[in-house]
Design a protein around this motif. Sequence first.
Motif, PDB file in Angstrom:
ATOM      1  N   PHE A 186       0.846  -1.189   0.000  1.00 22.05           N
ATOM      2  CA  PHE A 186       0.000   0.000   0.000  1.00 22.05           C
ATOM      3  C   PHE A 186       0.882   1.239   0.000  1.00 22.05           C
ATOM      4  O   PHE A 186       2.101   1.157   0.167  1.00 22.05           O
ATOM      5  N   VAL A 187       0.258   2.409  -0.208  1.00 17.31           N
ATOM      6  CA  VAL A 187       0.978   3.682  -0.234  1.00 17.31           C
ATOM      7  C   VAL A 187       0.244   4.668   0.661  1.00 17.31           C
ATOM      8  O   VAL A 187      -0.988   4.779   0.605  1.00 17.31           O
ATOM      9  N   TYR A 188       1.009   5.356   1.503  1.00 20.25           N
ATOM     10  CA  TYR A 188       0.447   6.449   2.296  1.00 20.25           C
ATOM     11  C   TYR A 188       0.747   7.769   1.590  1.00 20.25           C
ATOM     12  O   TYR A 188       1.903   8.068   1.275  1.00 20.25           O
ATOM     13  N   ASN A 189      -0.291   8.573   1.338  1.00 16.27           N
ATOM     14  CA  ASN A 189      -0.144   9.865   0.687  1.00 16.27           C
ATOM     15  C   ASN A 189      -0.479  10.970   1.687  1.00 16.27           C
ATOM     16  O   ASN A 189      -1.546  10.953   2.311  1.00 16.27           O
ATOM     17  N   LEU A 190       0.421  11.926   1.844  1.00 16.81           N
ATOM     18  CA  LEU A 190       0.241  13.015   2.800  1.00 16.81           C
ATOM     19  C   LEU A 190      -0.786  14.011   2.264  1.00 16.81           C
ATOM     20  O   LEU A 190      -0.648  14.515   1.154  1.00 16.81           O
ATOM     21  N   VAL A 191      -1.805  14.305   3.072  1.00  9.97           N
ATOM     22  CA  VAL A 191      -2.878  15.210   2.659  1.00  9.97           C
ATOM     23  C   VAL A 191      -2.565  16.633   3.093  1.00  9.97           C
ATOM     24  O   VAL A 191      -2.491  16.919   4.288  1.00  9.97           O
ATOM     25  N   GLY A 192      -2.382  17.528   2.127  1.00 10.90           N
ATOM     26  CA  GLY A 192      -2.228  18.941   2.420  1.00 10.90           C
ATOM     27  C   GLY A 192      -3.568  19.655   2.328  1.00 10.90           C
ATOM     28  O   GLY A 192      -4.542  19.124   1.785  1.00 10.90           O
ATOM     29  N   PHE A 193      -3.608  20.878   2.871  1.00 13.95           N
ATOM     30  CA  PHE A 193      -4.855  21.648   2.886  1.00 13.95           C
ATOM     31  C   PHE A 193      -5.415  21.843   1.482  1.00 13.95           C
ATOM     32  O   PHE A 193      -6.632  21.872   1.284  1.00 13.95           O
ATOM     33  N   ASP A 194      -4.536  21.957   0.490  1.00 15.68           N
ATOM     34  CA  ASP A 194      -4.987  22.189  -0.879  1.00 15.68           C
ATOM     35  C   ASP A 194      -5.710  20.992  -1.465  1.00 15.68           C
ATOM     36  O   ASP A 194      -6.363  21.107  -2.512  1.00 15.68           O
ATOM     37  N   MET A 195      -5.626  19.835  -0.812  1.00 20.96           N
ATOM     38  CA  MET A 195      -6.298  18.637  -1.311  1.00 20.96           C
ATOM     39  C   MET A 195      -7.443  18.193  -0.403  1.00 20.96           C
ATOM     40  O   MET A 195      -7.910  17.060  -0.489  1.00 20.96           O
ATOM     41  N   ALA A 196      -7.903  19.096   0.459  1.00 19.28           N
ATOM     42  CA  ALA A 196      -8.954  18.736   1.423  1.00 19.28           C
ATOM     43  C   ALA A 196     -10.213  18.225   0.726  1.00 19.28           C
ATOM     44  O   ALA A 196     -10.790  17.208   1.133  1.00 19.28           O
ATOM     45  N   ASN A 197     -10.663  18.912  -0.316  1.00 15.85           N
ATOM     46  CA  ASN A 197     -11.898  18.496  -0.986  1.00 15.85           C
ATOM     47  C   ASN A 197     -11.742  17.159  -1.701  1.00 15.85           C
ATOM     48  O   ASN A 197     -12.655  16.324  -1.690  1.00 15.85           O
ATOM     49  N   GLN A 198     -10.575  16.940  -2.331  1.00 20.63           N
ATOM     50  CA  GLN A 198     -10.351  15.654  -3.001  1.00 20.63           C
ATOM     51  C   GLN A 198     -10.280  14.513  -1.991  1.00 20.63           C
ATOM     52  O   GLN A 198     -10.806  13.423  -2.233  1.00 20.63           O
ATOM     53  N   MET A 199      -9.617  14.769  -0.853  1.00 22.91           N
ATOM     54  CA  MET A 199      -9.565  13.741   0.187  1.00 22.91           C
ATOM     55  C   MET A 199     -10.969  13.395   0.660  1.00 22.91           C
ATOM     56  O   MET A 199     -11.331  12.219   0.805  1.00 22.91           O
ATOM     57  N   ASN A 200     -11.785  14.419   0.884  1.00 20.18           N
ATOM     58  CA  ASN A 200     -13.143  14.193   1.360  1.00 20.18           C
ATOM     59  C   ASN A 200     -13.955  13.414   0.334  1.00 20.18           C
ATOM     60  O   ASN A 200     -14.768  12.549   0.687  1.00 20.18           O
ATOM     61  N   ALA A 201     -13.726  13.692  -0.949  1.00 22.92           N
ATOM     62  CA  ALA A 201     -14.448  12.972  -2.007  1.00 22.92           C
ATOM     63  C   ALA A 201     -14.126  11.485  -1.990  1.00 22.92           C
ATOM     64  O   ALA A 201     -14.987  10.648  -2.282  1.00 22.92           O
ATOM     65  N   THR A 202     -12.887  11.137  -1.638  1.00 22.97           N
ATOM     66  CA  THR A 202     -12.506   9.718  -1.629  1.00 22.97           C
ATOM     67  C   THR A 202     -13.040   8.980  -0.402  1.00 22.97           C
ATOM     68  O   THR A 202     -12.882   7.760  -0.305  1.00 22.97           O
ATOM     69  N   SER A 203     -13.660   9.710   0.534  1.00 22.41           N
ATOM     70  CA  SER A 203     -14.234   9.054   1.714  1.00 22.41           C
ATOM     71  C   SER A 203     -15.669   8.611   1.477  1.00 22.41           C
ATOM     72  O   SER A 203     -16.270   7.955   2.322  1.00 22.41           O
ATOM     73  N   GLY A 204     -16.235   8.986   0.326  1.00 28.01           N
ATOM     74  CA  GLY A 204     -17.632   8.671   0.048  1.00 28.01           C
ATOM     75  C   GLY A 204     -17.868   7.216  -0.309  1.00 28.01           C
ATOM     76  O   GLY A 204     -16.927   6.448  -0.551  1.00 28.01           O
ATOM     77  N   PRO A 205     -19.141   6.817  -0.328  1.00 22.03           N
ATOM     78  CA  PRO A 205     -19.498   5.434  -0.670  1.00 22.03           C
ATOM     79  C   PRO A 205     -19.333   5.165  -2.162  1.00 22.03           C
ATOM     80  O   PRO A 205     -20.195   5.527  -2.965  1.00 22.03           O
ATOM     81  N   VAL A 206     -18.211   4.575  -2.516  1.00 20.90           N
ATOM     82  CA  VAL A 206     -17.925   4.258  -3.916  1.00 20.90           C
ATOM     83  C   VAL A 206     -18.098   2.752  -4.122  1.00 20.90           C
ATOM     84  O   VAL A 206     -17.635   1.959  -3.296  1.00 20.90           O
ATOM     85  N   PRO A 207     -18.756   2.324  -5.199  1.00 20.44           N
ATOM     86  CA  PRO A 207     -18.959   0.882  -5.425  1.00 20.44           C
ATOM     87  C   PRO A 207     -17.644   0.122  -5.514  1.00 20.44           C
ATOM     88  O   PRO A 207     -16.604   0.675  -5.885  1.00 20.44           O
ATOM     89  N   HIS A 208     -17.700  -1.161  -5.144  1.00 19.30           N
ATOM     90  CA  HIS A 208     -16.537  -2.030  -5.294  1.00 19.30           C
ATOM     91  C   HIS A 208     -16.002  -1.934  -6.727  1.00 19.30           C
ATOM     92  O   HIS A 208     -16.782  -1.906  -7.690  1.00 19.30           O
ATOM     93  N   GLY A 209     -14.686  -1.860  -6.854  1.00 15.12           N
ATOM     94  CA  GLY A 209     -14.081  -1.895  -8.175  1.00 15.12           C
ATOM     95  C   GLY A 209     -14.033  -0.567  -8.896  1.00 15.12           C
ATOM     96  O   GLY A 209     -13.618  -0.517 -10.056  1.00 15.12           O
ATOM     97  N   GLU A 210     -14.437   0.528  -8.233  1.00 17.14           N
ATOM     98  CA  GLU A 210     -14.379   1.842  -8.869  1.00 17.14           C
ATOM     99  C   GLU A 210     -13.184   2.615  -8.321  1.00 17.14           C
ATOM    100  O   GLU A 210     -12.895   2.584  -7.126  1.00 17.14           O
ATOM    101  N   ASP A 211     -12.500   3.334  -9.194  1.00 21.07           N
ATOM    102  CA  ASP A 211     -11.270   4.042  -8.852  1.00 21.07           C
ATOM    103  C   ASP A 211     -11.592   5.406  -8.246  1.00 21.07           C
ATOM    104  O   ASP A 211     -12.091   6.303  -8.934  1.00 21.07           O
ATOM    105  N   GLU A 212     -11.293   5.587  -6.951  1.00 23.89           N
ATOM    106  CA  GLU A 212     -11.571   6.850  -6.271  1.00 23.89           C
ATOM    107  C   GLU A 212     -10.728   8.006  -6.796  1.00 23.89           C
ATOM    108  O   GLU A 212     -11.128   9.170  -6.680  1.00 23.89           O
ATOM    109  N   MET A 213      -9.558   7.717  -7.332  1.00 22.73           N
ATOM    110  CA  MET A 213      -8.753   8.802  -7.892  1.00 22.73           C
ATOM    111  C   MET A 213      -9.476   9.453  -9.066  1.00 22.73           C
ATOM    112  O   MET A 213      -9.446  10.674  -9.225  1.00 22.73           O
ATOM    113  N   VAL A 214     -10.126   8.648  -9.874  1.00 20.84           N
ATOM    114  CA  VAL A 214     -10.905   9.185 -10.993  1.00 20.84           C
ATOM    115  C   VAL A 214     -12.102   9.964 -10.466  1.00 20.84           C
ATOM    116  O   VAL A 214     -12.404  11.065 -10.943  1.00 20.84           O
ATOM    117  N   VAL A 215     -12.774   9.417  -9.460  1.00 25.81           N
ATOM    118  CA  VAL A 215     -13.945  10.078  -8.880  1.00 25.81           C
ATOM    119  C   VAL A 215     -13.576  11.456  -8.336  1.00 25.81           C
ATOM    120  O   VAL A 215     -14.313  12.434  -8.500  1.00 25.81           O
TER     121      VAL A 215
END
Length: 220
Positions: free
Chosen positions: A84-113
């Motif tokens: 696995f990889v740990y990515n450091l979250v800066g303030f400028d990525m707060a909204n993208q980080m929050n988006a990846t916490s949402g309910p995404v179906p199995h097999g869907e790429d959160e980076m794209v979302v």
Amino acid sequence: MYFDPAVSKKPAPFSFSPFKSMVVPRPIGWISTISEDGVPNLAPFSFFNAIAEDPPMLAFSPNGYHEEGGRKDTLQNITETKEFVYNLVGFDMANQMNATSGPVPHGEDEMVVAGLAAAPCEKVKPPRVRDAAASFECELHQIIDLPAGSKGSPNSLVIGRVIGIHVRDDVITEEGRIDIRKIRPLARLGYMDYSVVDDFFTLDRPPGGGMEQPPPVKSS
């Protein structure tokens, strides 16, 4: 007041459990993984921290079930690939980080979302978040099963060994340090609250206070 969390997690006058609101601030473990089928996954975890420096080790807890049932994709992927990889979250990525916490179906790429660009790693297969201030490539050391929740939901502790580190050049100072003010890392508080590290102060330890000391110089 005193209360036993096994009896009640939020006794009066609390409307929510105060536990996560007092063990703060907690770094956010933005963890990227990849499935055996090659599908990337990215998710933030609020129970995360560094646990050793030599060798460097990280740990986080992917607790609970996936919204569709079964284990969360992060835990499933790490179990299968041992990486696995740990990515450091800066303030400028707060909204993208929050988006990846949402309910995404199995097999869907959160980076794209979340509209994030991925970048390859050097030693592990999971991609890293390209624009993160730092990313730590990790190999799995151990997965520990923790006591289940009061409703039977699973709790796990994932321990990884850091085998590669990416650092954005613009956050490195001329003195060879990390400029934390440029990163402004996010931290998790309780409820839906977050904090940002944009200031700090320094305290030198007392002599012999546990810091590793260099060996004495031998006279010739």
